[in-house]
Design a protein around this motif. Structure first.
Motif, short mmCIF file in Angstrom:
data_model
loop_
_atom_site.label_atom_id
_atom_site.label_comp_id
_atom_site.label_asym_id
_atom_site.label_seq_id
_atom_site.Cartn_x
_atom_site.Cartn_y
_atom_site.Cartn_z
N ALA A 38 0.82 -1.22 0.00
CA ALA A 38 0.00 0.00 0.00
C ALA A 38 0.85 1.26 0.00
O ALA A 38 0.53 2.26 -0.67
CB ALA A 38 -0.93 -0.02 1.21
N LEU A 39 1.97 1.26 0.75
CA LEU A 39 2.84 2.43 0.82
C LEU A 39 3.57 2.68 -0.50
O LEU A 39 3.81 3.82 -0.90
CB LEU A 39 3.86 2.26 1.95
N PRO A 78 1.41 4.33 -4.43
CA PRO A 78 1.42 5.69 -5.00
C PRO A 78 2.80 6.07 -5.55
O PRO A 78 2.91 6.78 -6.55
CB PRO A 78 1.00 6.58 -3.85
N THR A 112 -0.37 8.36 1.94
CA THR A 112 -0.97 7.01 2.07
C THR A 112 -0.80 6.48 3.48
O THR A 112 -1.72 5.90 4.07
CB THR A 112 -0.31 6.05 1.07
N TYR A 113 0.39 6.70 4.07
CA TYR A 113 0.64 6.24 5.44
C TYR A 113 -0.31 6.91 6.42
O TYR A 113 -0.89 6.25 7.29
CB TYR A 113 2.10 6.54 5.80
N LEU A 146 -3.79 5.44 6.03
CA LEU A 146 -3.92 4.10 6.63
C LEU A 146 -3.90 4.18 8.16
O LEU A 146 -4.65 3.45 8.83
CB LEU A 146 -2.78 3.19 6.14
#
Length: 328
Positions: free
Chosen positions: A276-277, A280, A317-318, A321
């Motif tokens: 996920a990290l 992007p 993104t971090y 989340l």
């Protein structure tokens, strides 16, 4: 072990491994299976792989037809038979080799009890025969068939107890390794332990059936009945010990499985977060890697700008989340 140079006492008859005549307070070695033994209880331990043994069994008048059938049969399942004053049974024990105490192979020990004669016989060396021989050599005096049955079954249970104790120690060591976060035995070894315990359970279950059959037999001699009842309880107790070790083993295997699943879930969680990290960042670098016109930041500081954009996208993104609780 059942070796020619170590027989107690040395037997001279056909297929005779050892033989002893018992009287109150004394014992005599048997030199010939067919020699008279009036007033004594005779115990003969025979090798059924010897042709002379089979000849002796077929011709000796002291053995009933039912006893001969039990001794000479190729059937290896555990069973019991009462014929007048003769009690015959087939019991399971583990075979042994000259240099291996426990081979894991199941062998049949055939036992015949008459008022004056006890016959135990096997095709391959049996662990319990060594234990019985040692007891007879050290102190035991057998003055009745009931005492002989008690001794041989006690020897089988002692042999089983040694194996169960060793397996139980391995299970406890595995449990301690789990608690102390040390290396635990492999799954293959734990499966081997479970297989051996299940094998012992099946053997003891068959032995319980033999003694239940004897207890319910109206023809069973009265002097043997108390011994059979006592042995039935001992076998049941030994089986209970094995069931306890099996339960402990199941708990250890469940704990190992739970820890393995937990580690796998943690690894998958870390991989998911990393994916996920980096997603992007991968998108940004992909855009700036396209050979198209009018791309932003194509000047001298374009690389630095693209790096900042990628890092900012990863940071965003971090934070997203984290706000959704993925890092709790």
């Amino acid at each position: 072990m059942e070796q020619p140079h170590d027989r107690i006492p040395v037997g001279q008859g056909p297929g005779l491994i050892w033989g002893i005549d018992f009287a109150p307070g004394e014992r005599r070695e048997v030199e010939n299976c067919s020699s008279p033994h009036a007033g004594f209880v005779r115990w003969l331990h025979l090798n059924l792989a010897d042709h002379g043994t089979r000849m002796w069994i077929e011709t000796t008048p002291e053995l009933s037809p039912a006893a001969r059938e039990i001794l000479l049969s190729q059937d290896k399942h555990q069973r019991a038979l009462v014929d007048a004053e003769t009690v015959a049974c087939v019991l399971h024990d583990f075979e042994r080799d000259f240099d291996v105490r426990d081979t894991g192979r199941v062998g049949a020990l055939r036992v015949i009890l008459t008022p004056g004669l006890i016959v135990s016989a096997r095709h391959h060396p049996i662990g319990s025969a060594d234990i019985a021989r040692k007891r007879l050599r050290d102190s035991e005096i057998v003055t009745s068939p009931a005492r002989g049955l008690d001794l041989i079954v006690g020897a089988i249970l002692e042999n089983f107890g040694r194996i169960t104790g060793r397996l139980s120690s391995e299970v406890q060591a595995a449990e301690d390794a789990l608690v102390e976060e040390r290396q635990v035995p492999s799954g293959h070894r734990l499966m081997d332990i479970r297989r051996r315990l299940a094998q012992l359970h099946r053997m003891l279950e068959g032995m319980q059936s033999v003694f239940r059959r004897l207890e319910l037999d109206d023809d069973l001699p009265e002097d043997i009945l108390p011994t059979v009842e006592k042995l039935s309880q001992r076998v049941q107790g030994a089986d209970g010990d094995i069931q306890s070790v099996l339960s402990q083993l199941r708990a250890v295997r469940d704990e190992i499985s739970d820890q393995s699943n937990l580690r796998m879930n943690q690894n998958l969680y870390i991989l998911s977060v990393m994916t996920a990290l980096l997603l992007p960042t991968t998108l940004v670098t992909g855009i700036f890697g396209m050979n198209t016109g009018d791309l932003p930041m194509t000047g001298r500081d374009g690389t630095l700008g693209a790096t900042v954009v990628a890092a900012a996208a990863a940071l965003a993104t971090y934070l997203f989340l984290r706000a959704r609780g993925f890092f709790r």
